[in-house]
Design an enzyme around this catalytic site. Structure first.
Site, short mmCIF file in Angstrom:
data_model
loop_
_atom_site.label_atom_id
_atom_site.label_comp_id
_atom_site.label_asym_id
_atom_site.label_seq_id
_atom_site.Cartn_x
_atom_site.Cartn_y
_atom_site.Cartn_z
N GLU A 1 -47.14 55.28 -94.17
CA GLU A 1 -46.14 55.50 -92.36
C GLU A 1 -45.68 54.72 -92.42
OE1 GLU A 1 -45.54 58.95 -92.49
OE2 GLU A 1 -46.53 59.54 -93.55
N HIS B 1 -42.29 53.87 -93.69
CA HIS B 1 -40.78 54.30 -92.90
C HIS B 1 -41.23 53.76 -91.67
CE1 HIS B 1 -40.89 57.22 -95.62
NE2 HIS B 1 -42.38 58.10 -95.30
N GLU C 1 -38.72 57.09 -98.53
CA GLU C 1 -39.66 56.52 -99.59
C GLU C 1 -39.56 55.27 -99.94
OE1 GLU C 1 -42.14 59.67 -97.86
OE2 GLU C 1 -42.31 59.33 -99.24
ZN ZN Z 1 -43.36 59.28 -96.58
#
Ligand code: ZN
Length: 498
Positions: free
Chosen positions: A265, A268, A294
């Protein structure tokens, strides 16, 4: 004339951004700390707010001005920004407002039902909502102007990663099937046996959280811009260029879960935080394709977070939190975080078998949007595919069809981007290794990793397409061989295959 239009556009953007910030905050709140019984009331409020946002965004006068600005501007960046915006609006404006509101209400309710169904391990609770959401999704697609030339599922695939369709995904997944399925079989049959069950002993949540604090320091997470919370299913919301929210989930009988979902995460979050600041609140920051997004989380999780040098620095800190690991050597630990074996839960899957979890979801989604599917049979279809590709069957709905939030939230066409993103990540990593000394950076200066990502990928935001960024960063168009070769080389060594 253009000046007036630009003034209008600034106000328009700010107002849309304000609605979006409110909705994101409410969503984050619901998924993390909001008491469950307040969900129905909050869902109602959220559906009204998204209806307001929709009315303003698609107001015919506003749309006319946006189109005028698009026609008159000579600024290529603004042109790109407006193209991304009008793409969405031209879709949305065809949707009757009542249907739009009903659709979003159905999606909110369906997500709430998914939480309950997963908790109670009961697909029957979720089934009617899933059915309704899919039916409404199909109806929604019929309003799209692109529907004249595109099949429904292609519309969804394109929405999550511009330019992708069944044909390109079919070719990509075929390569994965041809090369990886037999390779995984070979590992299972002939590979060295690696026992990682030590990670399933008891690891106190507070020590896991303390270790994540250490990792945040090491990865130079700016706590004034990045917050880590908890939720059932880990996710990231990028609120602005100075505000990213991450969640993780702590399992006391699974040491690696919270660690790798945090690293994922953070990939991201860092993307959102390193986009050109002037793009804030515009489509240039918000409309990044999901495979590109991603690629950054998988990059962080697998290429950085499983790098030997990463753990040279951080394994002693983990041992300090959990003295029972003192007897486990660094070399054994490195082997154990690379265990590759067929498993049931996608988010817990190793990087080698991971693309097969995606392949399964991709094939089911194709069924749903091609011939339709019997909703009573869905858990069985799911289980059959796991048996076919991975040789295992889920014993419960929670380990099967109820494990992911995506379908509950009507995110069909999203899953394939996870596998595509992993392939992008391998190609980016190959390029980064040629340009900087990754090992040195991970041992002494994490800043270099962040800078490389910012310079070559993040700062562009959505001002370039995924493919353009891939070419500018790697001097080559998309080539899935980097991904396949990376996996096969790495796991051949770990499993000591001939
Ligand atoms: Zn992800």
């Amino acid at each position: 004339m253009e000046k007036e239009l630009q003034t209008f556009y600034e106000e328009y953007k700010q107002r849309i951004a304000a609605y979006q910030l409110a909705l994101n905050t409410m969503y984050y709140d619901q998924a993390t700390i909001a008491p469950k019984n307040g969900a129905a009331y909050a869902n109602q409020a959220m559906s009204i707010l998204s209806g307001e946002r929709f009315s303003y965004a698609t107001d015919p006068q506003n749309l006319a001005k946006l189109n005028d600005l698009y026609e008159t501007t000579k600024d290529p960046l603004l042109k790109r920004e407006l193209t991304l915006l009008l793409n969405d609006l031209n879709e949305e404006k065809e949707v009757p407002k009542d249907f739009y509101i009903a659709y979003h209400k159905a999606v909110s309710d369906s997500e709430t039902a998914w939480y309950e169904a997963k908790e109670k391990n009961d697909y029957e609770i979720f089934k009617p909502h899933l059915k309704k959401v899919i039916t409404m999704q199909k109806q929604m697609l019929e309003y799209s102007p692109k529907r004249k030339t595109m099949m429904p599922y292609n519309l969804l695939l394109d929405r999550f990663e511009e330019g992708m369709n069944e044909e390109t995904y079919d070719a990509f997944f075929q390569k994965i099937k041809d090369k990886l399925v037999p390779f995984i079989k070979k590992i299972t049959q002939e590979g060295k046996k690696i026992d990682a069950s030590i990670f399933n002993e008891h690891y106190k949540k507070e020590n896991q959280a303390a270790f994540l604090k250490e990792l945040q320091k090491y990865m130079q997470v700016n706590l004034k811009e990045c917050y880590l919370g908890e939720s059932e299913h880990p996710f990231t919301e990028s609120f602005s260029s100075h505000d990213a929210r991450i969640t993780t989930h702590y399992y006391e009988n699974n040491l690696l879960s919270s660690i790798f979902s945090f690293i994922h995460e953070y990939g991201h979050a860092l993307f959102g935080l390193q986009i050109e600041e002037s793009f804030e609140g515009s489509t240039l920051a918000d409309r990044i394709g999901m495979a590109m997004h991603e690629s950054q989380s998988r990059f962080m999780e697998n290429h950085i977070g499983r790098h030997p040098a990463f753990w040279k620095v951080n394994y002693p800190k983990l041992q300090k939190q959990f003295p029972s690991l003192t007897s486990l050597s660094y070399e054994s630990f490195m082997e154990m975080i690379h265990v590759a074996q067929p498993s049931l839960i996608r988010t817990e899957a190793d990087e080698l078998t991971y693309p097969l979890h995606i392949l399964i979801r991709y094939e089911i989604e194709k069924m749903i949007f091609h011939e339709g599917v019997d909703f009573d049979e869905l858990p069985k279809i799911w289980a059959d595919k796991y048996e076919e590709y991975l040789g295992i069957r889920p014993a419960s709905d929670r380990e099967g069809i109820l494990q992911d939030v995506h379908w509950g939230g009507a995110s069909f066409g999203y899953f394939p981007t996870y596998a595509l993103g992993s392939a992008f990540a391998a190609q980016f990593y190959h390029a980064m290794e040629e340009q900087i000394n990754v090992e040195e950076a991970l041992l002494h200066d994490f800043q270099q990793i962040r800078e490389w990502l910012k310079e070559n990928i993040h700062h562009y935001g959505a001002s370039k397409s995924a493919l353009e960024i891939l070419i500018s960063a790697t001097k080559e168009s998309f080539n899935p061989d980097y991904y396949i070769d990376y996996l096969i080389n790495k796991y051949t060594k770990i499993y000591q295959l001939q």
